[in-house]
Design a protein around this motif. Structure first.
Motif, PDB file in Angstrom:
ATOM      1  N   SER A   4      10.368  -3.036 -12.508  1.00 15.91           N
ATOM      2  CA  SER A   4      11.012  -4.098 -11.736  1.00 15.91           C
ATOM      3  C   SER A   4      12.440  -4.324 -12.221  1.00 15.91           C
ATOM      4  O   SER A   4      13.349  -4.585 -11.421  1.00 15.91           O
ATOM      5  CB  SER A   4      10.211  -5.396 -11.833  1.00 15.91           C
ATOM      6  N   VAL A  16       7.573  -5.641  -2.057  1.00 15.60           N
ATOM      7  CA  VAL A  16       6.412  -5.431  -2.911  1.00 15.60           C
ATOM      8  C   VAL A  16       5.146  -5.471  -2.057  1.00 15.60           C
ATOM      9  O   VAL A  16       4.850  -6.483  -1.409  1.00 15.60           O
ATOM     10  CB  VAL A  16       6.331  -6.500  -4.017  1.00 15.60           C
ATOM     11  N   VAL A  18       1.242  -5.446  -2.281  1.00 13.42           N
ATOM     12  CA  VAL A  18       0.141  -5.644  -3.222  1.00 13.42           C
ATOM     13  C   VAL A  18      -1.136  -5.153  -2.545  1.00 13.42           C
ATOM     14  O   VAL A  18      -1.694  -5.814  -1.662  1.00 13.42           O
ATOM     15  CB  VAL A  18       0.013  -7.127  -3.633  1.00 13.42           C
ATOM     16  N   ASN A  29      -4.409 -13.631  -5.442  1.00  9.77           N
ATOM     17  CA  ASN A  29      -3.963 -12.773  -6.535  1.00  9.77           C
ATOM     18  C   ASN A  29      -2.510 -12.342  -6.380  1.00  9.77           C
ATOM     19  O   ASN A  29      -1.865 -11.929  -7.347  1.00  9.77           O
ATOM     20  CB  ASN A  29      -4.836 -11.522  -6.627  1.00  9.77           C
ATOM     21  N   ILE A  30      -1.998 -12.451  -5.149  1.00  8.21           N
ATOM     22  CA  ILE A  30      -0.623 -12.012  -4.909  1.00  8.21           C
ATOM     23  C   ILE A  30       0.375 -12.860  -5.702  1.00  8.21           C
ATOM     24  O   ILE A  30       1.444 -12.383  -6.079  1.00  8.21           O
ATOM     25  CB  ILE A  30      -0.301 -12.065  -3.391  1.00  8.21           C
ATOM     26  N   ASN A  32       0.271 -13.684  -8.647  1.00 10.83           N
ATOM     27  CA  ASN A  32       0.465 -13.162  -9.998  1.00 10.83           C
ATOM     28  C   ASN A  32       1.690 -12.241 -10.076  1.00 10.83           C
ATOM     29  O   ASN A  32       2.212 -11.997 -11.162  1.00 10.83           O
ATOM     30  CB  ASN A  32      -0.775 -12.378 -10.443  1.00 10.83           C
ATOM     31  N   TYR A  33       2.129 -11.740  -8.916  1.00 10.25           N
ATOM     32  CA  TYR A  33       3.232 -10.785  -8.900  1.00 10.25           C
ATOM     33  C   TYR A  33       4.591 -11.451  -8.681  1.00 10.25           C
ATOM     34  O   TYR A  33       5.621 -10.792  -8.740  1.00 10.25           O
ATOM     35  CB  TYR A  33       2.987  -9.730  -7.817  1.00 10.25           C
ATOM     36  N   TYR A  34       4.584 -12.751  -8.436  1.00  7.89           N
ATOM     37  CA  TYR A  34       5.844 -13.446  -8.186  1.00  7.89           C
ATOM     38  C   TYR A  34       6.765 -13.413  -9.404  1.00  7.89           C
ATOM     39  O   TYR A  34       7.984 -13.534  -9.285  1.00  7.89           O
ATOM     40  CB  TYR A  34       5.581 -14.892  -7.759  1.00  7.89           C
ATOM     41  N   LEU A  36       7.648 -11.044 -10.962  1.00  8.10           N
ATOM     42  CA  LEU A  36       8.530  -9.877 -10.908  1.00  8.10           C
ATOM     43  C   LEU A  36       9.924 -10.251 -10.419  1.00  8.10           C
ATOM     44  O   LEU A  36      10.895  -9.547 -10.689  1.00  8.10           O
ATOM     45  CB  LEU A  36       7.932  -8.804  -9.996  1.00  8.10           C
ATOM     46  N   TYR A  41       6.879 -10.197  -0.602  1.00  7.09           N
ATOM     47  CA  TYR A  41       5.579  -9.719  -1.071  1.00  7.09           C
ATOM     48  C   TYR A  41       4.618  -9.647   0.129  1.00  7.09           C
ATOM     49  O   TYR A  41       4.568 -10.579   0.939  1.00  7.09           O
ATOM     50  CB  TYR A  41       4.996 -10.658  -2.133  1.00  7.09           C
TER      51      TYR A  41
END
Length: 245
Positions: A4, A16, A18, A29-30, A32-34, A36, A41
């Motif tokens: 990233s 992104v 997911v 669960n998406i 959790n990627y914030y 980045l 997303y």
């Protein structure tokens, strides 16, 4: 996080996706990627075809739907010949890659124009094979219209490489195609493929037969082999002559 960080340094838009959010309760669960730190997303489940449309819309939103091959001024060199004459193998040999263009043992496999961009400099255009007996009349007419439309009036079409089989006398279709190209003043170079499959004692005889049948001076023919690479440098020379004009 390392990837990233590298993507952020590229200053390119990052989307992104997911994947594997196969159950509804997994959508959270998406978040959790914030961490980045990107803007877009998209939750996706390839297995259940969820979120695919939204992802594709995001990817293609800036594409110009009206950009066509005619808008591209890049130089083009077309490859024409009967099915199984070796056009795909010819391309692969020139670019030194085994599967750059897909080869097939089934004649008549190519049914559209395939464009291969080489070094961002020029295109090699693989045209549908002509004259295959098992192709129905409707498809033959379609191929004819495709070729006629493409070959006529293309200022950026620098040359046609007409591929014929070194092992055999050129067919009536080969002769007709060569005469067609000459009639419309389209630069054409005849390439005699599969030279390695002819014994040395018969090679001169076959060249003379091809020369006589097509009405081409023998020294203008380029014998070619994907196995021994005979003729490869001559093709390079032809390409460079046209590119540097």
């Amino acid at each position: 996080l390392l990837i990233s960080s590298l993507l952020k340094k590229s200053n390119k838009e990052v989307i992104v996706a997911v994947n594997k959010l196969d159950e509804k309760h997994m959508n959270n669960n998406i978040y959790n990627y914030y961490e980045l730190g990107f803007d877009a997303y998209y939750p996706v489940s390839a297995e259940h075809n969820k979120g695919i449309k939204e992802l594709l819309n995001a990817i293609t939103k800036d594409f110009n739907p009206y950009t066509t091959e005619e808008d591209d001024a890049t130089l083009k060199f077309s490859l024409i010949g009967r099915p199984n004459v070796g056009k795909s193998s010819f391309i692969n040999t020139l670019v030194n890659r085994k599967n750059f263009a897909r080869t097939s043992s089934i004649p008549g496999k190519t049914q559209t124009l395939n464009f291969y961009l080489i070094n961002n400099c020029f295109y090699l255009v693989d045209a549908p094979g002509y004259g295959y007996a098992k192709v129905n009349k409707q498809l033959k007419n379609k191929f004819g219209l495709i070729m006629e439309d493409y070959l006529e009036g293309r200022d950026n079409l620098k040359m046609v490489f007409l591929l014929v089989d070194f092992r055999h006398k050129p067919t009536d279709d080969d002769v007709m195609m060569y005469n067609y190209l000459k009639h419309y003043n389209i630069p054409v170079t005849v390439v005699c493929t599969k030279m390695d499959k002819v014994t040395k004692k018969n090679q001169d005889k076959n060249l003379k037969l091809i020369s006589k049948t097509l009405g081409v001076e023998q020294q203008e023919l380029i014998p070619f082999s994907t196995i021994t690479k005979v003729g490869k440098q001559e093709i390079y020379n032809k390409l460079m002559e046209e590119i540097e004009l």
